[in-house]
Motif scaffolding. Structure first.
Motif, short mmCIF file in Angstrom:
data_model
loop_
_atom_site.label_atom_id
_atom_site.label_comp_id
_atom_site.label_asym_id
_atom_site.label_seq_id
_atom_site.Cartn_x
_atom_site.Cartn_y
_atom_site.Cartn_z
N ARG B 95 0.58 -1.38 -0.15
CA ARG B 95 -0.32 0.23 0.19
C ARG B 95 0.70 1.00 0.61
O ARG B 95 0.37 2.46 -0.14
N ALA B 96 1.91 1.24 1.30
CA ALA B 96 2.95 2.47 0.68
C ALA B 96 3.26 2.51 -0.50
O ALA B 96 3.29 3.64 -1.36
N LYS B 98 1.96 2.16 -3.40
CA LYS B 98 0.33 2.71 -3.88
C LYS B 98 0.52 3.95 -4.18
O LYS B 98 0.38 5.23 -4.79
N ARG B 99 0.79 4.25 -3.13
CA ARG B 99 0.72 6.40 -1.87
C ARG B 99 1.84 6.81 -2.90
O ARG B 99 1.31 7.95 -3.21
N ILE B 100 3.16 6.65 -3.19
CA ILE B 100 3.50 6.96 -3.35
C ILE B 100 3.99 7.21 -4.77
O ILE B 100 5.39 7.94 -5.39
#
Ligand SMILES: Nc1ncnc2c1ncn2[C@@H]1O[C@H](COP(=O)(O)OP(=O)(O)OP(=O)(O)O)[C@@H](O)[C@H]1O
Ligand SMILES: Nc1ncnc2c1ncn2[C@@H]1O[C@H](COP(=O)(O)OP(=O)(O)O)[C@@H](O)[C@H]1O
Ligand SMILES: [Mg+2]
Ligand SMILES: [Mg+2]
Lengths: 452, 328
Positions: B95-96, B98-100
């Motif tokens: 998920r991290a 994806k976030r960045i």
């Protein structure tokens, strides 16, 4: 309000088809294109709209008309139909404007067809020394980027527009826009691509060494190895390396993709630029057009008006669809009666001799002809019924187009509209473009009420 | 009948509409179909007049006779995340990423990666079985990219050739190719009776064949009713104007004499017929070109009232009437 919009006449336009019942009063402002084309203050006209509605045709027709009214014009087409490009002499793809032959009057028409890869190559060549340029052009990531990344075509169309404007050789530049699904792409795609290429991530990923020592990057370093590791596994080290080399090479010379996109965007907001939204009288196309109109207002970009292209008409619009269908049925019934008992049924015309007893509904065998070589009255009745059905279809189409248009007008009564009829054939030469131009400009004279 | 039905065609010819009608047609009589879209445009939701589809299979329609149509809008970013989770057990780090923006980055710079994720998800649905060993979906229908891109899109092996040479993506490409190049798959092309889409159809078929992808059928969409046929047009060429005026008058449209209401209709009606004849000739030409392709042809009518859900059912019925039905 923009000066162009102000020029559009505030004409109460009543429907020509009030008696049709399906049409109601739809006051719309009429777009007057000639003052727009003639105004020396108009320097750029951008034709936007969703795919296939006639942007390229409209852009070329406006360019020709402006030239024949005395201006020095260049038209930047993006994806002209082949025959149109050939007839304008711009099918050679050399990415520079060519003078179009065969125009009338003192003005000049120049035209070109955008070559997106070549435009990108030229940008690189203009900004890097030969050695570095050669390295960039050979870079595999650059090659896929320039050959057709999402947004590259829009970016390069903007770039080319910027270049043409900078040369300051023309009174007027008419720009066609790429065949995207959404008219908004023309405004958004260049920035999106620019942001992506200038993005923090692309930099972090591609130049970790450069950033490694800096303060504030610690938290990223933790994730960095995982990220490059994962992406490396997925994409392969080579692709990442290509991206890295490309960004590094561009960086030192180019001054930012995003900044460049922003600069051309400003051009679109400058006075002297006018937007024309092109749409067909269909739900999807007009919905797109409405989005675009709203967006232009939000961006303070001047909208000159809406070109409603491929509008259908009828020379017999005094006859409604319902009456036409009823009449067709009358004819067909009377023919059935004729066949049944040999009597005339509803018929009361004197031309009864020569009638044959053929199976009237057979659509394959030609109708027997009367001795004079003209079709039998029965055959005539059959085709007349066909003519009436054809007309009913046309009237239903007209009504549907009118409803769609009314919905747009209700949402955007401020937008001036010019209608262009659907011509039976394609528009592929100067004569055809001139015709479209005349019809674009003729909207005032064609105001309903003046035609029978 | 192939279990994966891919629908392509020139832009705007009706790919999304035909794919949806086909999913309905194949679901009729108790079958279950999955309609997938891959371009992130929410075309299916618009067509069925529902809210935007999530990345999740949802029932969107019931077919005549009790069948069901499910829909899925495949999101390449989320599909990539799925993969990363499955193969690398990334947990929350995924998920991290994806976030960045790393996921977006990867699918953007490597279109081949994006395509193999999209086709991979569709092939997974084709092969999925329930506990009793039966296929979950009798058919999967894909609203695919347009003709100009379809061969590259489906030819995933070539597309990922430039990426990492080992790892799950390459295995994925292999297994996708197995489905796509087998008789389990059929690629259909939607066209209109116009020169450009027909030309594009012919070119597309040649490209697909060169890549050994299985070409299915050609669907001619938005066919206008044939109000006048060749014989009628011939009659019109020879019929005297006065006879037409009399016929119109007989039909109750006023006087046939010069200046009468019926007489005044003759010229404009003939002008409309002239236009029709021109179009008719062009359409016949294009029909002939399509006939030479030597593929099964279907024709779907232009729905005069425009498209809505009821219209979709009508098109589905039409496809079935023309012999296009499911059967596993
Ligand atoms: N048989 C039909 N009768 C009437 N209208 C139709 C028919 N088929 C499609 N349409 C309409 O034509 C338009 C284009 O159809 P659709 O969106 O399915 O095309 P597409 O090929 O998926 O387009 P795109 O290339 O933009 O994805 C839509 O407005 C649709 O409602
Ligand atoms: N008013 C019109 N009447 C008849 N044909 C038209 C008209 N406007 C455009 N066309 C034809 O429609 C096709 C698409 O037009 P084009 O200008 O290339 O659309 P776009 O640039 O928006 O994709 C072309 O073949 C063109 O000749
Ligand atoms: Mg165009
Ligand atoms: Mg679609």
């Amino acid at each position: 309000m923009s000066p162009h919009a102000a020029r559009a006449a505030e004409t109460g336009r009543s429907s020509a088809h009030a008696q049709d019942g399906t049409r109601r009063l739809a006051p719309a402002r009429v777009l007057d294109v000639d003052p727009l084309l003639d105004d020396p203050g108009t320097r750029i006209i951008v034709c936007c709209g969703s795919g296939g509605v006639g942007k390229t045709t409209t852009a070329a027709a406006l360019g020709l008309r402006a030239a024949e009214r005395g201006r020095k014009v260049v038209v930047l087409t993006i994806d002209p139909a082949r025959r149109l490009a050939q007839s304008m002499g711009i099918d050679s793809l050399d990415n520079v404007p060519r003078r179009v032959k065969g125009t009338e009057g003192d003005g000049e028409l120049h035209a070109m067809m955008l070559d997106m890869k070549r435009t990108f190559d030229e940008v690189v060549e203009a900004h890097a020394d030969p050695e570095r340029a050669a390295a960039i052009l050979a870079n595999p990531f650059y090659q896929s980027l320039s050959a057709g990344f999402a947004g590259t075509q829009e970016y390069m169309a903007m770039e080319k527009l910027g270049q043409l404007r900078a040369r300051d050789e023309w009174d007027l530049i008419v720009v066609d826009t790429p065949p995207s699904r959404s008219a908004l792409d023309f405004l958004d795609a260049p920035k999106r691509l620019g942001s992506f290429l200038d993005g923090r991530l692309i930099r972090l990923l591609t130049a970790p060494a450069k950033l490694g020592g800096r303060a504030g990057m610690k938290f990223l370093n933790v994730g960095m190895s995982m990220m490059t590791g994962t992406l490396g596994k997925l994409l392969g080290g080579q692709l990442l390396k290509d991206v890295q080399t490309f960004v590094a090479a561009m960086d030192t010379t180019f001054g930012g993709f995003r900044a460049r996109a922003d600069a051309t965007y400003k051009l679109l907001q400058a006075p002297g630029t006018a937007f024309l939204v092109v749409a067909a009288p269909e739900r999807d196309a007009l919905r797109e057009a409405a989005y675009f109109v709203e967006r232009l207002a939000a961006e303070r970009m001047p909208l000159a008006g809406l070109v409603l292209n491929r509008v259908h008409g009828s020379g017999a619009d005094q006859l409604s669809a319902e009456r036409a269908l009823a009449a067709a049925e009358n004819l067909e019934e009377s023919r059935i009666v004729d066949q049944g008992d040999g009597k005339a049924g509803l018929r009361n015309s004197p031309t009864q001799q020569g009638r044959s007893d053929s199976s009237a509904h057979s659509s394959v065998a030609p109708e027997p002809e009367s001795p004079a070589g003209t079709p039998s009255p029965d055959a005539v009745d059959q085709v007349t019924a066909g003519l009436l059905r054809l007309h009913a279809e046309r009237m239903q189409l007209l009504a549907r187009e009118q409803r769609t248009r009314d919905r747009f007008t209700a949402r955007h009564p401020e937008v001036a509209v010019a209608e262009v009829p659907a011509l039976p054939g394609d528009v592929h030469d100067l004569t055809g473009l001139r015709d479209i131009g005349n019809r674009l400009a003729d909207n005032r004279r064609e105001l309903p009420g003046t035609d029978g | 009948m192939s279990r994966l039905q891919v629908v392509s065609g020139k832009g705007g010819t009706g790919k999304t509409t035909v794919a949806a009608a086909l999913a309905l047609a194949l679901a009729t009589e108790g079958k279950r179909t999955l309609l997938v879209e891959v371009e992130g445009r929410q075309g299916i939701a618009q067509l069925f007049e529902t809210e935007a589809l999530p990345y999740e299979e949802r029932k969107i329609a019931v077919a005549p006779g009790g069948g069901e149509v499910y829909a899925l809008a495949i999101d390449p970013e989320l599909a990539l995340l799925d993969y990363l989770q499955m193969f690398y057990k990334l947990g929350s780090a995924g998920r991290a990423l994806k976030r960045i923006g790393a996921i977006d980055f990867a699918t953007t710079i490597a279109p081949g990666l994006r395509d193999v994720l999209l086709t991979g998800k569709a092939c997974e649905a084709v092969r999925r079985k329930d506990r009793s060993g039966r296929f979950v979906y009798d058919h999967v229908v894909m609203d695919a990219p347009p003709t100009g891109r379809i061969t590259r899109f489906l030819n995933v092996n070539d597309e990922v050739a430039g990426l990492a040479k080992i790892g799950p993506i390459h295995n994925q490409a292999q297994s996708v190719m197995q489905v796509l190049k087998s008789p389990e798959t059929a690629v259909h092309l939607v066209t209109l009776l116009e020169e450009m889409p027909v030309q594009e159809t012919a070119d597309g078929i040649a490209e697909l064949r060169a890549a050994r992808l299985p070409v299915g059928r050609v669907i001619v969409n938005m066919v206008r009713p044939q109000v006048l046929d060749a014989a009628d047009l011939e009659v019109l060429r020879t019929a005297p104007r006065t006879a037409l005026a009399r016929s119109l008058s007989t039909a109750g449209l006023g006087g046939a004499r010069r200046g009468g209401s019926a007489e005044q209709l003759v010229e404009p009606l003939l002008a409309q017929a002239e236009e029709y004849a021109e179009r008719y000739a062009l359409e016949q030409e294009q029909r002939a070109v399509l006939g030479e392709l030597d593929l099964p042809l279907h024709e779907l009518p232009l729905l005069a009232e425009g498209m809505d859900v009821a219209g979709l059912y009508e098109l589905a019925r039409e496809l079935r009437k023309q012999g296009w039905q499911g059967g596993s």
